[in-house]
Design a protein around this motif. Structure first.
Motif, PDB file in Angstrom:
ATOM      1  N   ILE A   1       0.857  -1.182   0.000  1.00 19.32           N
ATOM      2  CA  ILE A   1       0.000   0.000   0.000  1.00 19.32           C
ATOM      3  C   ILE A   1       0.895   1.235   0.000  1.00 19.32           C
ATOM      4  CG2 ILE A   1      -1.878   1.229   1.145  1.00 19.32           C
ATOM      5  CD1 ILE A   1      -2.637  -1.368   2.546  1.00 19.32           C
TER       6      ILE A   1
ATOM      7  N   GLU B   1      -7.469   1.418  -1.193  1.00 22.22           N
ATOM      8  CA  GLU B   1      -7.519   1.788  -2.613  1.00 22.22           C
ATOM      9  C   GLU B   1      -8.890   2.372  -2.969  1.00 22.22           C
ATOM     10  OE1 GLU B   1      -6.965  -0.233  -7.063  1.00 22.22           O
ATOM     11  OE2 GLU B   1      -6.743  -1.455  -5.248  1.00 22.22           O
TER      12      GLU B   1
ATOM     13  N   VAL C   1      -5.630  -3.561   1.589  1.00 22.13           N
ATOM     14  CA  VAL C   1      -5.241  -3.174   0.230  1.00 22.13           C
ATOM     15  C   VAL C   1      -6.458  -2.696  -0.549  1.00 22.13           C
ATOM     16  CG1 VAL C   1      -4.367  -4.024  -1.976  1.00 22.13           C
ATOM     17  CG2 VAL C   1      -3.210  -4.678   0.155  1.00 22.13           C
TER      18      VAL C   1
END
Length: 403
Positions: free
Chosen positions: A295, A391, A387
Motif C-alpha cells: 500500500i 484503494e 489493500v
C-alpha cells in the motif's frame, strides 16, 4: 451477522482465556468467602491462600517479593496511586516538619516528570496534580516515540520527586530504555514509576536488574479478567494509603479483595510463554511488511524494532482512519483508530502529535494489536482487506484528489 469476525484490538482489551475462567470458577461458587486469617473458618482460609498464591505468582513474574505487590482494580487505579500516593506521602511528611540528617529543611518536592505520549491513566493524573499546585514537566519524544535521556537528566531538579515513563506505548508500541531511565533516576535520587500495562509478560522486566520503584500492571491486556490489576511498590518507597477503609493489601488499599480476579490474573500470567510472544512478533512483522510493501503512501508510527510484539500502527495518507475502521468492520475485522469519533474526543491522537505528526496524520492512522487467538491466516486476510479498502477510499477521497 458475519460468520467470522477477527478481533485485532487487543491493546484495548483481550478475550478471556477459557483456562483462566476455569481457574476462577471455584472462587465464584465454592470458596467465595472473604480472606481470613489462619484462625478463621476454612472457606476464608482457602480464599486467603488463593490470594497469597496469586500475589506470589504475579510478583515473581516481576522479580519481586509478594509483599511488594498490591492488587488494584486495574492500570488506571495503579497509576493514580503511584503518582498521587507518593506525592501525598511527601506532603504528609513535609507537614510533620521532618528534616534531613544535616538539619537543613528538605527542598519542596512538588515536581514530577512524564512524557507527552503517556497513556491517559498517567497523563490525566498529572494534569489533575497540576490543578492541585504540583509542577509537571512534559518531556518531548523523538519521531519514533523515544524519550531523550539527556533531556530527562537535565529536567530533573532538586524539587523533582518522581519520574513516570511508560515501558511500551499503548498506541504506537515503542519500547523505552527503562533501564537507562531508571539509572538516571537512581543517580538523581528520584522515584521512578513505569506503566507496564502493554509490556508486562510480553517484554522482559525484572526489578532486581532495573532500578524502578513502582510498576502499574493489568490483567485485561493478558487474556485475563477485566477489573483487576496491580501496583509493584519497591520496599521502602514512601507512598500514602490510596483507598481508606479496611486493612486489606498490607493496609495500603481498603476494600474487599477480588479473589476470582486475582486468581484469574495469576493464571493469565502463567499462560504467557516465550513461544507465544515470538509468534506475535512474527505476525506483527509480517503485517507491517505487507502493508508497507503493498500500500503506497503509508507511514509506520513508532519504532520499527524497539516495539511491543503485538503492536502495528499505520497512517494511510489521504484517507480517514475512521472510514478504514468502518469498512474493515463490515468485512469482519475489529481495529481501532486515532480518529475523533473513535477516541471519544474532538482531539486527534496526542501520541501521533507527540511524535511530530499533524492532525491529518493522526486521523489517518489505525492500530492493529494482536493476541493469543489471532492466526497468520487472519493477518493475511486483514492485509488483503486493507489493500482493497484503502484503494477504494482513496478513489473517492477529497484529500487524495487535492494531491
Amino acid at each position: 451477522m458475519l460468520d467470522k469476525y477477527t478481533y485485532l484490538d487487543n491493546a484495548s482489551i483481550t478475550r478471556l482465556d477459557e483456562k483462566v475462567l476455569e481457574e476462577m470458577k471455584k472462587y465464584f461458587f465454592d470458596d467465595y468467602a472473604i480472606p481470613t486469617s489462619e484462625s478463621g473458618y476454612s472457606m476464608g482460609i482457602e480464599s486467603r491462600e488463593a490470594l497469597d498464591n496469586s500475589r506470589d505468582i504475579i510478583a515473581k513474574a516481576l522479580g519481586a517479593s509478594k509483599e511488594e505487590l498490591i492488587f488494584t482494580s486495574g492500570n488506571t487505579e495503579s497509576s493514580n496511586m503511584a503518582l498521587k500516593g507518593t506525592l501525598m506521602a511527601w506532603v504528609q511528611r513535609k507537614k510533620r516538619g521532618k528534616k534531613i540528617e544535616t538539619n537543613i529543611e528538605e527542598p519542596i518536592k512538588n515536581h514530577i516528570i512524564i512524557s507527552k505520549i503517556e497513556d491517559f491513566s498517567v497523563l490525566n493524573t498529572a494534569k489533575s496534580l497540576e490543578k492541585q499546585g504540583f509542577q509537571v514537566k512534559y518531556l518531548d519524544v523523538d519521531a519514533d516515540g523515544l524519550v531523550d535521556l539527556e533531556d530527562l537528566k537535565n529536567s530533573i531538579t532538586t524539587e523533582t520527586s518522581l519520574v513516570s515513563i511508560q515501558h511500551a506505548n499503548q498506541e504506537i508500541g515503542t519500547i523505552q530504555d527503562i533501564e537507562a531511565i531508571g539509572n538516571i533516576c537512581k543517580e538523581k535520587n528520584v522515584l521512578f514509576h513505569i506503566d507496564a500495562t502493554h509490556s508486562f509478560t510480553r517484554i522482559p522486566l525484572d526489578v532486581e536488574k532495573i532500578p524502578v520503584d513502582l510498576i502499574s500492571i493489568s490483567a485485561h491486556t493478558l487474556h485475563g479478567p477485566a477489573g483487576i490489576g496491580g501496583l509493584y511498590i519497591r520496599k521502602g518507597t514512601p507512598i500514602l494509603k490510596w483507598m481508606d477503609g479496611g486493612f486489606q493489601e498490607f493496609n495500603r488499599r481498603g476494600g474487599t479483595e477480588n479473589i476470582p480476579g486475582a486468581v484469574g490474573f495469576a493464571k493469565a500470567v502463567q499462560l504467557i510463554t516465550e513461544n507465544e510472544n515470538n509468534r506475535l512478533l512474527k505476525m506483527r512483522d509480517h503485517l507491517i511488511d505487507r502493508i508497507l510493501n503493498e500500500i503506497p503512501k503509508t507511514i509506520l508510527n513508532g519504532h520499527r524494532k524497539k516495539r511491543s510484539p503485538q503492536n502495528v500502527n499505520i497512517t494511510f495518507e489521504f484517507v480517514e482512519g475512521e472510514s478504514i475502521t468502518l469498512h474493515l468492520d463490515m468485512r469482519g475485522f475489529a481495529v481501532s483508530t486515532g480518529s475523533a469519533c473513535f477516541s471519544r474526543s474532538l482531539d486527534p491522537s496526542h501520541v501521533i502529535l507527540g511524535i511530530g505528526g499533524d492532525p491529518e496524520r493522526a486521523h489517518g492512522s489505525i492500530r492493529l494489536t494482536l493476541g493469543r487467538f489471532n492466526t497468520m491466516e487472519e493477518i493475511d486476510a486483514v492485509a488483503d482487506a486493507l489493500v482493497t479498502v484503502v484503494e477504494n477510499l482513496r478513489k473517492i477521497s477529497p484529500l487524495g484528489m487535492k494531491k
